[in-house]
Design an enzyme around this catalytic site. Structure first.
Site, PDB file in Angstrom:
ATOM      1  N   LYS A   1       0.832  -1.207   0.000  1.00 29.14           N
ATOM      2  CA  LYS A   1       0.000   0.000   0.000  1.00 29.14           C
ATOM      3  C   LYS A   1       0.868   1.259   0.000  1.00 29.14           C
ATOM      4  O   LYS A   1       0.621   2.197  -0.746  1.00 29.14           O
ATOM      5  CB  LYS A   1      -0.906   0.050   1.247  1.00 29.14           C
ATOM      6  CG  LYS A   1      -1.893  -1.086   1.371  1.00 29.14           C
ATOM      7  CD  LYS A   1      -2.848  -0.878   2.544  1.00 29.14           C
ATOM      8  CE  LYS A   1      -2.207  -0.918   3.922  1.00 29.14           C
ATOM      9  NZ  LYS A   1      -1.675  -2.225   4.315  1.00 29.14           N
TER      10      LYS A   1
ATOM     11  N   ARG B   1      -9.080   0.878   9.062  1.00 29.09           N
ATOM     12  CA  ARG B   1      -8.706  -0.513   9.312  1.00 29.09           C
ATOM     13  C   ARG B   1      -9.804  -1.242  10.077  1.00 29.09           C
ATOM     14  O   ARG B   1      -9.646  -2.434  10.385  1.00 29.09           O
ATOM     15  CB  ARG B   1      -7.411  -0.567  10.128  1.00 29.09           C
ATOM     16  CG  ARG B   1      -6.158  -0.849   9.277  1.00 29.09           C
ATOM     17  CD  ARG B   1      -4.953  -0.664  10.172  1.00 29.09           C
ATOM     18  NE  ARG B   1      -3.805  -1.427   9.785  1.00 29.09           N
ATOM     19  CZ  ARG B   1      -2.709  -0.879   9.237  1.00 29.09           C
ATOM     20  NH1 ARG B   1      -2.662   0.393   8.947  1.00 29.09           N
ATOM     21  NH2 ARG B   1      -1.657  -1.629   8.989  1.00 29.09           N
TER      22      ARG B   1
ATOM     23  N   ARG C   1      12.059  -7.580   5.701  1.00 32.55           N
ATOM     24  CA  ARG C   1      12.193  -6.125   5.505  1.00 32.55           C
ATOM     25  C   ARG C   1      13.209  -5.542   6.493  1.00 32.55           C
ATOM     26  O   ARG C   1      13.258  -5.924   7.655  1.00 32.55           O
ATOM     27  CB  ARG C   1      10.820  -5.476   5.721  1.00 32.55           C
ATOM     28  CG  ARG C   1      10.830  -3.983   5.587  1.00 32.55           C
ATOM     29  CD  ARG C   1       9.451  -3.438   5.340  1.00 32.55           C
ATOM     30  NE  ARG C   1       8.557  -3.547   6.492  1.00 32.55           N
ATOM     31  CZ  ARG C   1       7.320  -3.082   6.496  1.00 32.55           C
ATOM     32  NH1 ARG C   1       6.807  -2.516   5.412  1.00 32.55           N
ATOM     33  NH2 ARG C   1       6.550  -3.214   7.565  1.00 32.55           N
TER      34      ARG C   1
ATOM     35  N   ARG D   1      -0.428  -9.608  13.374  1.00 35.65           N
ATOM     36  CA  ARG D   1      -0.981  -8.546  12.525  1.00 35.65           C
ATOM     37  C   ARG D   1      -1.912  -9.140  11.465  1.00 35.65           C
ATOM     38  O   ARG D   1      -2.919  -8.532  11.102  1.00 35.65           O
ATOM     39  CB  ARG D   1       0.156  -7.757  11.854  1.00 35.65           C
ATOM     40  CG  ARG D   1       0.899  -6.865  12.843  1.00 35.65           C
ATOM     41  CD  ARG D   1       2.235  -6.395  12.299  1.00 35.65           C
ATOM     42  NE  ARG D   1       2.122  -5.400  11.252  1.00 35.65           N
ATOM     43  CZ  ARG D   1       3.142  -5.020  10.478  1.00 35.65           C
ATOM     44  NH1 ARG D   1       4.337  -5.558  10.635  1.00 35.65           N
ATOM     45  NH2 ARG D   1       2.963  -4.116   9.559  1.00 35.65           N
TER      46      ARG D   1
ATOM     47  N   ARG E   1      11.992  -3.486  11.951  1.00 39.69           N
ATOM     48  CA  ARG E   1      10.911  -2.921  12.756  1.00 39.69           C
ATOM     49  C   ARG E   1      10.473  -3.955  13.782  1.00 39.69           C
ATOM     50  O   ARG E   1      10.364  -5.133  13.468  1.00 39.69           O
ATOM     51  CB  ARG E   1       9.715  -2.573  11.836  1.00 39.69           C
ATOM     52  CG  ARG E   1       9.668  -1.115  11.447  1.00 39.69           C
ATOM     53  CD  ARG E   1       8.651  -0.859  10.358  1.00 39.69           C
ATOM     54  NE  ARG E   1       7.281  -1.266  10.679  1.00 39.69           N
ATOM     55  CZ  ARG E   1       6.223  -0.970   9.922  1.00 39.69           C
ATOM     56  NH1 ARG E   1       6.364  -0.267   8.817  1.00 39.69           N
ATOM     57  NH2 ARG E   1       5.014  -1.376  10.253  1.00 39.69           N
TER      58      ARG E   1
HETATM   59  P1  AMP Z   1       1.491   0.164   8.993  1.00 32.66           P
HETATM   60  O1  AMP Z   1       2.750   0.970   8.894  1.00 32.66           O
HETATM   61  O2  AMP Z   1       0.361   0.706   8.156  1.00 32.66           O
HETATM   62  O3  AMP Z   1       1.716  -1.315   8.778  1.00 32.66           O
HETATM   63  O4  AMP Z   1       0.987   0.310  10.508  1.00 32.66           O
HETATM   64  C1  AMP Z   1       1.781  -0.125  11.595  1.00 32.66           C
HETATM   65  C2  AMP Z   1       0.924  -0.298  12.823  1.00 32.66           C
HETATM   66  O5  AMP Z   1       0.326   0.965  13.185  1.00 32.66           O
HETATM   67  C3  AMP Z   1      -0.237  -1.262  12.682  1.00 32.66           C
HETATM   68  O6  AMP Z   1       0.138  -2.607  12.850  1.00 32.66           O
HETATM   69  C4  AMP Z   1      -1.155  -0.765  13.809  1.00 32.66           C
HETATM   70  O7  AMP Z   1      -0.664  -1.168  15.073  1.00 32.66           O
HETATM   71  C5  AMP Z   1      -0.977   0.743  13.725  1.00 32.66           C
HETATM   72  N1  AMP Z   1      -1.967   1.363  12.814  1.00 32.66           N
HETATM   73  C6  AMP Z   1      -1.733   1.943  11.587  1.00 32.66           C
HETATM   74  N2  AMP Z   1      -2.868   2.394  11.046  1.00 32.66           N
HETATM   75  C7  AMP Z   1      -3.867   2.103  11.944  1.00 32.66           C
HETATM   76  C8  AMP Z   1      -5.270   2.287  11.943  1.00 32.66           C
HETATM   77  N3  AMP Z   1      -5.913   2.870  10.917  1.00 32.66           N
HETATM   78  N4  AMP Z   1      -5.956   1.850  13.032  1.00 32.66           N
HETATM   79  C9  AMP Z   1      -5.349   1.282  14.072  1.00 32.66           C
HETATM   80  N5  AMP Z   1      -4.019   1.061  14.132  1.00 32.66           N
HETATM   81  C10 AMP Z   1      -3.276   1.454  13.060  1.00 32.66           C
END
Ligand code: AMP
Length: 215
Positions: free
Chosen positions: A13, A88, A123, A167, A156
């Site tokens: 994404k 989400r 990653r 996740r 990370r």
């Molecule tokens: P990402 O970088 O998009 O993979 O997000 C990393 C982490 O941030 C996710 O695993 C969640 O813990 C948190 N996160 C990101 N976006 C959201 C969202 N819209 N709602 C809740 N938690 C989020």
């Protein structure tokens, strides 16, 4: 033009959102990046947020609601935006509806769980400039340091195997229902993101009938 990119963690994404953002000059808003910024600030809220992220859980909807509302009010969103990682949950989608935000396209990136585990656990990121690498598909020149600034590459916390699996469970349970939510509104198009970013971009353009004014 307001676009949402849906899809499991590691489906690409962010990469696609950045490409489209550069091409059409509307901001790509990654809620993951906004949250990591809050974590770096070491505020009380940042510390709470870190606990959720590090365990592979979603940050509560109330926190996310305030975060996205503030971000979408900024001036750079007035001609449109791309959401990467929001909504989400169904509740988050309803928050966008309640804010009166009209969504033009919802793009659902598809990829198998096995591929996601391989992508995310391999990653590596540069803690200094944020550049992203992969130990097999996209290694840095020496495999250990960032090609841009020479910093030691790190993994990370939420890319460790157990957290990636958590996740995925969370994705299937809480985020996947959004596919039906946006299908019902006839906004959803699915794009295969299991190959490379160029193919995914092509699939995206096809999905929106080439309606973006790309340079
Ligand atoms: P990402 O970088 O998009 O993979 O997000 C990393 C982490 O941030 C996710 O695993 C969640 O813990 C948190 N996160 C990101 N976006 C959201 C969202 N819209 N709602 C809740 N938690 C989020």
């Amino acid at each position: 033009m307001n676009i949402i990119f849906l899809g499991p963690p590691g489906s690409g994404k962010g990469t696609l959102a950045d490409k489209v953002s550069k091409a059409v000059h509307i901001p790509a808003i990654s809620t993951g990046a906004l949250l990591r910024e809050a974590v770096r600030s070491q505020s009380e809220l940042g510390k709470q947020i870190q606990q959720y992220i590090d365990h592979g859980n979603l940050v509560p909807d109330t926190i996310m609601g305030n975060l996205i509302k503030d971000r979408l009010q900024l001036k750079d969103c007035q001609d449109g935006f791309i959401l990467d990682g929001f909504p989400r949950t169904i509740e988050q989608a309803q928050m966008l509806d309640d804010l009166g935000i009209c969504i033009d396209h919802v793009i659902n990136l598809t990829i198998s769980d096995e591929q996601i585990v391989a992508r995310l656990t391999g990653r590596r990121v540069c803690p200094k400039c944020g550049a992203t690498y992969h130990i097999e598909n996209l290694p840095s020149a020496d495999g250990k340091h960032c090609d841009v600034d020479g910093a030691d590459l790190t993994q990370r916390e939420d890319d460790h195997p157990e957290t990636v699996r958590r996740r995925l469970v969370v994705y299937h349970e809480l985020t996947e229902p959004l596919i039906a939510y946006y299908s019902d509104k006839q906004l959803l198009r699915s794009v295969d993101s299991s190959t490379d970013p160029a193919n995914t971009m092509q699939g995206f353009l096809k999905a929106i009938d080439g309606k973006l004014d790309l340079e």
